[in-house]
Design a protein around this motif. Structure first.
Motif, PDB file in Angstrom:
ATOM      1  N   UNK A 176      -8.790  12.757   6.006  1.00 43.73           N
ATOM      2  CA  UNK A 176      -9.887  12.368   6.823  1.00 43.73           C
ATOM      3  C   UNK A 176     -11.128  13.240   6.107  1.00 43.73           C
ATOM      4  N   UNK A 177     -11.789  12.653   4.967  1.00 43.05           N
ATOM      5  CA  UNK A 177     -12.683  13.091   4.113  1.00 43.05           C
ATOM      6  C   UNK A 177     -14.018  12.267   3.856  1.00 43.05           C
ATOM      7  N   UNK A 178     -15.006  12.929   3.547  1.00 43.63           N
ATOM      8  CA  UNK A 178     -16.171  12.126   3.234  1.00 43.63           C
ATOM      9  C   UNK A 178     -15.895  11.428   2.008  1.00 43.63           C
ATOM     10  N   UNK A 179     -15.424  12.204   0.900  1.00 43.12           N
ATOM     11  CA  UNK A 179     -15.057  11.385  -0.354  1.00 43.12           C
ATOM     12  C   UNK A 179     -13.579  11.583  -0.801  1.00 43.12           C
ATOM     13  N   UNK A 180     -12.771  10.671  -1.002  1.00 47.19           N
ATOM     14  CA  UNK A 180     -11.412  10.968  -1.520  1.00 47.19           C
ATOM     15  C   UNK A 180     -11.154  10.535  -2.823  1.00 47.19           C
ATOM     16  N   UNK A 181     -10.835  11.425  -3.885  1.00 46.88           N
ATOM     17  CA  UNK A 181     -10.576  11.212  -5.068  1.00 46.88           C
ATOM     18  C   UNK A 181      -9.025  11.264  -5.659  1.00 46.88           C
ATOM     19  N   UNK A 182      -9.231  11.152  -6.933  1.00 47.97           N
ATOM     20  CA  UNK A 182      -7.575  10.821  -7.417  1.00 47.97           C
ATOM     21  C   UNK A 182      -6.931  12.349  -7.032  1.00 47.97           C
ATOM     22  N   UNK A 183      -7.569  13.405  -6.568  1.00 45.36           N
ATOM     23  CA  UNK A 183      -6.493  14.314  -6.246  1.00 45.36           C
ATOM     24  C   UNK A 183      -5.484  13.872  -5.096  1.00 45.36           C
ATOM     25  N   UNK A 184      -5.600  13.026  -4.158  1.00 48.64           N
ATOM     26  CA  UNK A 184      -4.882  12.542  -3.444  1.00 48.64           C
ATOM     27  C   UNK A 184      -3.531  12.065  -3.851  1.00 48.64           C
ATOM     28  N   UNK A 185      -3.627  11.580  -5.264  1.00 49.18           N
ATOM     29  CA  UNK A 185      -2.711  10.984  -5.751  1.00 49.18           C
ATOM     30  C   UNK A 185      -1.597  12.124  -6.446  1.00 49.18           C
ATOM     31  N   UNK A 186      -2.361  13.190  -6.852  1.00 49.06           N
ATOM     32  CA  UNK A 186      -1.766  14.333  -7.458  1.00 49.06           C
ATOM     33  C   UNK A 186      -0.933  15.076  -6.374  1.00 49.06           C
ATOM     34  N   UNK A 187      -1.632  15.168  -5.196  1.00 51.12           N
ATOM     35  CA  UNK A 187      -1.111  15.663  -4.141  1.00 51.12           C
ATOM     36  C   UNK A 187       0.181  14.999  -3.656  1.00 51.12           C
ATOM     37  N   UNK A 188       0.126  13.584  -3.696  1.00 51.68           N
ATOM     38  CA  UNK A 188       1.318  12.731  -3.009  1.00 51.68           C
ATOM     39  C   UNK A 188       2.616  12.923  -4.266  1.00 51.68           C
ATOM     40  N   UNK A 231      -6.531   6.489   5.484  1.00 52.22           N
ATOM     41  CA  UNK A 231      -7.679   7.398   5.331  1.00 52.22           C
ATOM     42  C   UNK A 231      -9.089   7.002   6.177  1.00 52.22           C
ATOM     43  N   UNK A 232      -9.833   7.983   6.332  1.00 55.63           N
ATOM     44  CA  UNK A 232     -11.383   7.753   6.900  1.00 55.63           C
ATOM     45  C   UNK A 232     -11.962   8.381   5.946  1.00 55.63           C
ATOM     46  N   UNK A 233     -13.305   7.565   5.245  1.00 59.38           N
ATOM     47  CA  UNK A 233     -13.967   8.214   4.357  1.00 59.38           C
ATOM     48  C   UNK A 233     -14.211   7.184   3.128  1.00 59.38           C
ATOM     49  N   UNK A 234     -14.963   7.519   2.162  1.00 56.69           N
ATOM     50  CA  UNK A 234     -14.889   6.845   0.947  1.00 56.69           C
ATOM     51  C   UNK A 234     -14.115   6.984   0.087  1.00 56.69           C
ATOM     52  N   UNK A 235     -13.447   5.906  -0.214  1.00 54.41           N
ATOM     53  CA  UNK A 235     -12.098   5.929  -1.275  1.00 54.41           C
ATOM     54  C   UNK A 235     -12.580   5.771  -2.722  1.00 54.41           C
ATOM     55  N   UNK A 236     -12.511   6.333  -3.825  1.00 55.63           N
ATOM     56  CA  UNK A 236     -12.873   6.352  -4.934  1.00 55.63           C
ATOM     57  C   UNK A 236     -12.224   5.301  -5.739  1.00 55.63           C
ATOM     58  N   UNK A 252      -8.945   5.712  -7.358  1.00 56.65           N
ATOM     59  CA  UNK A 252      -7.707   5.627  -6.633  1.00 56.65           C
ATOM     60  C   UNK A 252      -7.147   4.229  -6.637  1.00 56.65           C
ATOM     61  N   UNK A 253      -8.175   3.376  -6.429  1.00 57.88           N
ATOM     62  CA  UNK A 253      -7.903   1.964  -6.175  1.00 57.88           C
ATOM     63  C   UNK A 253      -7.540   1.202  -7.311  1.00 57.88           C
ATOM     64  N   UNK A 254      -7.954   1.603  -8.350  1.00 56.75           N
ATOM     65  CA  UNK A 254      -7.591   1.028  -9.754  1.00 56.75           C
ATOM     66  C   UNK A 254      -6.183   1.586 -10.248  1.00 56.75           C
ATOM     67  N   UNK A 255      -6.018   2.800  -9.780  1.00 57.73           N
ATOM     68  CA  UNK A 255      -4.667   3.398 -10.325  1.00 57.73           C
ATOM     69  C   UNK A 255      -3.594   2.768  -9.666  1.00 57.73           C
TER      70      UNK A 255
END
Length: 139
Positions: free
Chosen positions: A65-77, A98-103, A106-109
């Motif tokens: 639940x973040x305003x902007x969600x970037x590739x750091x979510x992949x590294x965390x996972x 998620x809730x927010x804007x997904x980069x 992340x989708x392209x990965x």
């Protein structure tokens, strides 16, 4: 707000399971998971929702639940999957809710087995609630 979001998703766990196309007859367990480092386990980790199904499969769900969600979510996972102690010959399916804007990165990965836009998902929950409670006019 993140904890409230997580609690809302866990309170509607049956809908998350349905959305992931998991046959409930194959369900072994579904709950938040905490792994503590000890003499047998090399690393600790916290998984927002761990779903285990028959046939040696795990769904590791990350709630964001973040305003902007970037590739750091992949590294965390990836870090969580690496730390997660599980039997050999098991499959792991990473899931992002998620809730927010997904980069776009992340989708392209194409990393996650399933990505759930919780804004749409929560709207469906609200509509189900309205139908079941006859509350259309209140909301």
């Amino acid at each position: 707000m993140g904890l409230q979001f997580q609690n809302t998703m866990l309170a509607n766990l049956h809908l998350v399971i349905r959305y992931l196309d998991i046959d409930v007859s194959t369900l072994v367990t579904a709950s938040p998971y905490f792994q503590i480092k000890n003499s047998k386990i090399k690393e600790s980790c916290q998984i927002d929702l761990l779903i285990q199904v028959k046939h040696n499969s795990f769904y590791l769900c990350e709630f964001k639940f973040k305003k902007n969600i970037g590739t750091e979510v992949i590294a965390e996972m990836e870090k969580k999957i690496k730390a997660f102690s599980r039997p050999k010959n098991t499959s792991v399916h990473p899931v992002l809710v998620y809730v927010g804007v997904l980069s776009e990165e992340v989708l392209d990965a194409d990393y996650f087995s399933k990505i759930i836009n919780a804004e749409i998902f929560l709207d469906k929950i609200l509509n189900i609630y309205r139908k079941n409670q006859g509350m259309e006019k209140i909301f």
